[in-house]
Design a protein around this motif. Structure first.
Motif, PDB file in Angstrom:
ATOM      1  N   ASP A 228     -54.185 -14.670  58.739  1.00 54.88           N
ATOM      2  CA  ASP A 228     -55.427 -15.035  58.043  1.00 54.88           C
ATOM      3  C   ASP A 228     -55.070 -15.572  56.663  1.00 54.88           C
ATOM      4  O   ASP A 228     -53.988 -15.278  56.141  1.00 54.88           O
ATOM      5  N   HIS A 229     -55.957 -16.342  56.091  1.00 54.30           N
ATOM      6  CA  HIS A 229     -55.693 -16.864  54.753  1.00 54.30           C
ATOM      7  C   HIS A 229     -57.008 -17.219  54.076  1.00 54.30           C
ATOM      8  O   HIS A 229     -57.174 -18.303  53.558  1.00 54.30           O
ATOM      9  N   GLU A 230     -57.899 -16.326  54.092  1.00 53.86           N
ATOM     10  CA  GLU A 230     -59.287 -16.445  53.596  1.00 53.86           C
ATOM     11  C   GLU A 230     -59.902 -17.815  53.900  1.00 53.86           C
ATOM     12  O   GLU A 230     -59.826 -18.256  55.027  1.00 53.86           O
ATOM     13  N   ALA A 236     -62.798 -22.280  57.227  1.00 53.14           N
ATOM     14  CA  ALA A 236     -64.080 -22.788  56.732  1.00 53.14           C
ATOM     15  C   ALA A 236     -64.773 -23.567  57.847  1.00 53.14           C
ATOM     16  O   ALA A 236     -66.004 -23.503  57.996  1.00 53.14           O
ATOM     17  N   ALA A 237     -63.968 -24.291  58.668  1.00 55.64           N
ATOM     18  CA  ALA A 237     -64.552 -25.050  59.795  1.00 55.64           C
ATOM     19  C   ALA A 237     -65.164 -24.088  60.811  1.00 55.64           C
ATOM     20  O   ALA A 237     -66.276 -24.318  61.309  1.00 55.64           O
ATOM     21  N   VAL A 238     -64.452 -22.998  61.103  1.00 63.22           N
ATOM     22  CA  VAL A 238     -64.973 -22.013  62.067  1.00 63.22           C
ATOM     23  C   VAL A 238     -66.291 -21.436  61.543  1.00 63.22           C
ATOM     24  O   VAL A 238     -67.282 -21.325  62.271  1.00 63.22           O
ATOM     25  N   ARG A 239     -66.317 -21.094  60.264  1.00 63.06           N
ATOM     26  CA  ARG A 239     -67.544 -20.512  59.689  1.00 63.06           C
ATOM     27  C   ARG A 239     -68.670 -21.541  59.675  1.00 63.06           C
ATOM     28  O   ARG A 239     -69.821 -21.207  59.975  1.00 63.06           O
ATOM     29  N   LEU A 240     -68.348 -22.781  59.305  1.00 63.82           N
ATOM     30  CA  LEU A 240     -69.392 -23.804  59.195  1.00 63.82           C
ATOM     31  C   LEU A 240     -69.976 -24.137  60.565  1.00 63.82           C
ATOM     32  O   LEU A 240     -71.196 -24.124  60.757  1.00 63.82           O
ATOM     33  N   VAL A 241     -69.095 -24.387  61.531  1.00 62.66           N
ATOM     34  CA  VAL A 241     -69.577 -24.710  62.881  1.00 62.66           C
ATOM     35  C   VAL A 241     -70.291 -23.483  63.456  1.00 62.66           C
ATOM     36  O   VAL A 241     -71.362 -23.582  64.055  1.00 62.66           O
ATOM     37  N   GLY A 242     -69.708 -22.300  63.208  1.00 56.61           N
ATOM     38  CA  GLY A 242     -70.326 -21.057  63.692  1.00 56.61           C
ATOM     39  C   GLY A 242     -71.698 -20.819  63.080  1.00 56.61           C
ATOM     40  O   GLY A 242     -72.560 -20.195  63.704  1.00 56.61           O
ATOM     41  N   SER A 243     -71.918 -21.341  61.861  1.00 53.75           N
ATOM     42  CA  SER A 243     -73.201 -21.090  61.194  1.00 53.75           C
ATOM     43  C   SER A 243     -74.364 -21.759  61.922  1.00 53.75           C
ATOM     44  O   SER A 243     -75.520 -21.406  61.739  1.00 53.75           O
ATOM     45  N   ALA A 250     -66.609 -22.518  70.925  1.00 53.61           N
ATOM     46  CA  ALA A 250     -66.791 -23.828  70.270  1.00 53.61           C
ATOM     47  C   ALA A 250     -66.375 -23.749  68.806  1.00 53.61           C
ATOM     48  O   ALA A 250     -65.745 -24.667  68.267  1.00 53.61           O
ATOM     49  N   ALA A 251     -66.712 -22.631  68.146  1.00 57.93           N
ATOM     50  CA  ALA A 251     -66.361 -22.488  66.724  1.00 57.93           C
ATOM     51  C   ALA A 251     -64.838 -22.417  66.561  1.00 57.93           C
ATOM     52  O   ALA A 251     -64.265 -23.055  65.666  1.00 57.93           O
ATOM     53  N   ILE A 252     -64.171 -21.688  67.454  1.00 58.05           N
ATOM     54  CA  ILE A 252     -62.711 -21.572  67.364  1.00 58.05           C
ATOM     55  C   ILE A 252     -62.058 -22.925  67.674  1.00 58.05           C
ATOM     56  O   ILE A 252     -61.079 -23.328  67.041  1.00 58.05           O
ATOM     57  N   SER A 253     -62.636 -23.626  68.644  1.00 59.35           N
ATOM     58  CA  SER A 253     -62.114 -24.939  68.993  1.00 59.35           C
ATOM     59  C   SER A 253     -62.184 -25.882  67.781  1.00 59.35           C
ATOM     60  O   SER A 253     -61.252 -26.656  67.518  1.00 59.35           O
ATOM     61  N   ALA A 254     -63.259 -25.773  66.999  1.00 56.40           N
ATOM     62  CA  ALA A 254     -63.384 -26.590  65.776  1.00 56.40           C
ATOM     63  C   ALA A 254     -62.283 -26.214  64.785  1.00 56.40           C
ATOM     64  O   ALA A 254     -61.689 -27.080  64.130  1.00 56.40           O
ATOM     65  N   GLY A 255     -61.994 -24.918  64.699  1.00 53.22           N
ATOM     66  CA  GLY A 255     -60.923 -24.460  63.804  1.00 53.22           C
ATOM     67  C   GLY A 255     -59.579 -25.040  64.224  1.00 53.22           C
ATOM     68  O   GLY A 255     -58.775 -25.465  63.383  1.00 53.22           O
ATOM     69  N   ILE A 256     -59.337 -25.092  65.526  1.00 56.85           N
ATOM     70  CA  ILE A 256     -58.062 -25.631  66.026  1.00 56.85           C
ATOM     71  C   ILE A 256     -57.946 -27.110  65.635  1.00 56.85           C
ATOM     72  O   ILE A 256     -56.895 -27.574  65.195  1.00 56.85           O
ATOM     73  N   CYS A 257     -59.065 -27.846  65.776  1.00 53.01           N
ATOM     74  CA  CYS A 257     -59.037 -29.271  65.409  1.00 53.01           C
ATOM     75  C   CYS A 257     -58.712 -29.436  63.925  1.00 53.01           C
ATOM     76  O   CYS A 257     -57.923 -30.308  63.546  1.00 53.01           O
ATOM     77  N   TRP A 396     -65.351 -15.198  61.631  1.00 49.05           N
ATOM     78  CA  TRP A 396     -66.564 -15.570  62.390  1.00 49.05           C
ATOM     79  C   TRP A 396     -67.464 -14.349  62.528  1.00 49.05           C
ATOM     80  O   TRP A 396     -68.669 -14.411  62.292  1.00 49.05           O
ATOM     81  N   LYS A 397     -66.825 -13.208  62.886  1.00 51.47           N
ATOM     82  CA  LYS A 397     -67.591 -11.970  63.087  1.00 51.47           C
ATOM     83  C   LYS A 397     -68.265 -11.549  61.768  1.00 51.47           C
ATOM     84  O   LYS A 397     -69.441 -11.202  61.736  1.00 51.47           O
ATOM     85  N   GLU A 398     -67.495 -11.623  60.680  1.00 52.37           N
ATOM     86  CA  GLU A 398     -68.058 -11.241  59.390  1.00 52.37           C
ATOM     87  C   GLU A 398     -69.248 -12.124  59.042  1.00 52.37           C
ATOM     88  O   GLU A 398     -70.273 -11.640  58.553  1.00 52.37           O
ATOM     89  N   SER A 399     -69.136 -13.424  59.320  1.00 56.21           N
ATOM     90  CA  SER A 399     -70.250 -14.318  58.979  1.00 56.21           C
ATOM     91  C   SER A 399     -71.469 -14.033  59.854  1.00 56.21           C
ATOM     92  O   SER A 399     -72.601 -14.105  59.394  1.00 56.21           O
TER      93      SER A 399
END
Ligand code: ACO
Length: 429
Positions: A228-230, A236-243, A250-257, A396-399
Motif C-alpha cells: 500500500d502507499h496511501e 486514487a483511481a480505485v477510490r474515484l471509480v469506486g465512488s 471494475a474498481a480494481i481493474s481501473a487501478g491496474i490500468c 476501497w473498503k474504507e471509502s
C-alpha cells in the motif's frame, strides 16, 4: 480549542476549520468553501489536496517513513509475510494464529480460475501486454462471481477479497504461461502464496521446479513493500471509480490500468529498459543523466523522483539490499546492478538531483530483483499489481464504509471561449 484558518477574499474574512491527523499533519477543511464563498480551489495533480481521511497507511516524504496500520514497513519486511500483511491492511490488526490459518485456507480454496475464463486468455494476441490482460481479466471476474451487495455479511466480504487476492496470482501466472505457449500449471494446496506463484510460473511437465525458500521469501518482501502507499495514482483511481459505486472488480481493474503507466508502476519495467540502454551504449550513465537534466528533452531518469518522498524512498533501501542478496544467491551478478549503482552514485552527487530532491524510488532496484527471480521484464508491473492489491482493497473498503462518502467529482476553472453563435458551414473560414 478548535483550530481554524482564515481566508480573506475581497476584504471579507472566512474562517475555515482545520483537521489534524494522528501523526500531527494539519489540513484546512474546505468542504464548505464553495457554499460559503462561491470559490473553488485549483490544485492540478493534487499535490496539496487531501481527498480523504484514512487510517491505513502513514507516510512522511520528508523523513522517509512508511507504516501500514502503524507498523513500520521495515519491520513487516523483516518479520511478516505478504499474506499476513494483506490481512493487516484489510482488517486493521495483525491476525491471530487461527485468523491467519482461516485466511490462508480461503486463499487456497479460491485459487482456481473458472475454466471458461481460460478461453479469454487464449484469444489475446501473443504480444499483448500482461497488464492489459490482467486488467481485462480482473474486470471479467464480475461476470463469473457475484457483486458485493451494499449490506454484505462479513463472510461474503472476506470471500470476495480472498477470491481476488488468490485469483490475481493464478491469472498472472496463466497469462505468462500462455504467452510462452506452455501448459497452465494449477495452484497447489501444499505451497504458500509466494511459493505457489513461483511454481505456477516456472514448473513444467518436462522440468519440475523446486521452490527455493529464500526466493519465496524475497518475493514476500517484494510484495510487502508494494502492498500500500496511501493515495497514489492507482489507489486514487480505485477510490474515484469506486465512488461511482461500480463493483469491486471494475474498481480494481481501473487501478491496474493506472498502475500500468511508466510514471507509476510501469516505471519498474522502464528502469530495466533504461539500464539495458545504458549497457548497450557502453555502460556510462553520464549521458543519460545529462539528458534527464535537459528541459528540452522529455527523457527522465526512470526510478528516480517521487511526488511525496523528498528523500530516499524507504522501500528502495530495502529493495537495494535485497537485490544484492538475491543476486548472490541466484545468479552471482548482474551487470545491470553495477550500472544502477553507478547511476545512483553519480545522480546523488549532481546538483540538479540534489536541488530537485530526486532520489531512487521503489522501482529503481525492484526490476533487478525481479530479473534475479527469473521474472520476465514485461511481467514486472504485474508483480507490482499483485502486491498492491491488498492496499487497493483496503482503501476501497474504507471509502465504502465512510459515512461521509460522496461521488468523487472535481471541478475546473474553465478557460475556453465565451458563448458564441453557431456558424453555418458555408460561413466558416
Ligand atoms: N528525472 C529528471 N528530472 C525529474 C525526474 C526524473 N526522474 N523526476 C522529476 N524531475 C524534475 C522535473 O523535470 C521537474 O523539474 P523542474 O521543476 O525543473 O521543471 C521537477 O523534478 C518536479 O517534477 P514533477 O514532474 O513536477 O514531479 P512530480 O511529483 O509530478 O512527479 C514522478 C513525480 C512522476 C514520479 C517523477 O519524479 C518521474 O517522472 N519519475 C520517473 C518515473 C518514475 O520513476 N515513476 C515511479 C514513481 S514511484 C511509483 O509510482 C511506484
Amino acid at each position: 480549542m478548535e483550530e481554524t484558518a482564515k481566508l480573506i477574499v475581497d476584504g471579507k474574512t472566512y474562517e475555515l476549520p482545520m483537521v489534524r491527523g494522528t501523526e500531527g499533519e494539519r489540513a484546512v477543511d474546505i468542504s464548505k468553501l464553495r457554499d460559503e464563498t462561491g470559490l473553488i480551489t485549483l490544485d492540478p495533480g493534487y499535490p496539496n489536496t487531501g481527498a480523504c481521511k484514512s487510517s491505513i497507511t502513514f507516510m512522511d516524504g520528508e523523513q522517509g517513513i512508511l507504516r501500514y496500520r502503524g507498523y513500520p514497513v521495515e519491520q513487516l519486511a523483516e518479520r511478516s509475510t505478504f499474506v499476513e500483511t494483506a490481512y493487516l491492511l484489510i482488517n486493521g490488526e495483525l491476525p491471530s494464529r487461527e485468523e491467519l490459518t482461516r485466511f490462508s485456507v480461503l486463499l487456497n480454496d479460491h485459487s482456481l480460475v473458472h475454466r471458461d475464463m481460460l478461453h479469454f486468455f487464449d484469444n489475446f494476441p501473443r504480444r499483448a501486454h500482461p497488464m492489459g490482460i490482467l486488467s481485462s481479466m480482473v474486470n471479467a471476474l464480475r461476470a463469473f462471481y457475484p457483486e458485493l451487495p451494499e449490506r454484505s455479511e462479513e463472510e461474503e466480504i472476506l470471500v470476495t477479497f480472498t477470491r481476488l487476492i488468490s485469483k490475481i496470482r493464478t491469472m498472472a501466472a496463466i497469462s505468462y504461461k500462455l504467452s510462452r505457449g506452455h501448459e497452465v500449471i494449477y495452484p497447489r494446496p501444499d505451497l504458500t502464496y509466494a511459493a505457489n506463484f513461483l511454481n505456477m510460473m516456472f514448473d513444467s511437465p518436462v522440468r519440475p521446479y523446486e521452490v527455493d525458500p529464500d526466493v519465496a521469501q524475497a518475493l514476500n518482501v517484494f510484495w510487502i513493500l508494494h502492498a500500500d502507499h496511501e493515495q497514489n495514482c492507482s489507489t486514487a483511481a480505485v477510490r474515484l471509480v469506486g465512488s461511482a459505486r461500480v463493483n469491486l472488480y471494475a474498481a480494481i481493474s481501473a487501478g491496474i490500468c493506472a498502475l500500468w503507466g511508466p510514471l507509476h508502476g510501469g516505471a519498474n519495467q522502464a528502469v530495466v529498459e533504461m539500464l539495458e540502454d545504458i549497457q548497450e551504449n557502453g555502460g556510462d550513465p553520464g549521458p543519460f543523466i545529462e539528458r534527464a537534466k535537459d528541459r528540452q528533452d522529455p527523457f527522465r531518469l526512470m526510478g528516480f523522483g517521487h511526488r511525496v518522498y523528498k528523500t530516499y524512498d524507504p522501500r528502495a533501501k530495502i529493495m537495494k539490499k535485497m537485490a544484492d542478496r538475491v543476486l548472490k544467491k541466484q545468479k552471482g551478478s548482474d551487470p545491470l546492478l553495477d550500472i544502477a549503482r553507478r547511476l545512483e552514485e553519480v545522480a546523488l552527487e549532481d546538483p540538479y538531483f540534489i536541488d530537485h530532491h530526486l532520489y531512487p524510488n521503489v522501482d529503481f532496484y525492484s526490476g533487478i530483483v525481479m530479473r534475479a527471480l527469473g521474472i520476465p521484464t514485461n511481467m514486472f508491473t504485474v508483480m507490482f499489481a499483485i502486491g498492491r492489491l491488498p492496499g487497493w482493497i483496503s482503501q476501497w473498503k474504507e471509502s465504502m464504509d465512510d459515512p461521509g462518502w460522496r461521488l468523487q467529482r472535481p471541478r475546473q476553472v474553465y478557460t475556453g471561449p465565451n458563448e458564441r453563435d453557431y456558424i453555418p458551414m458555408d460561413k466558416r473560414k
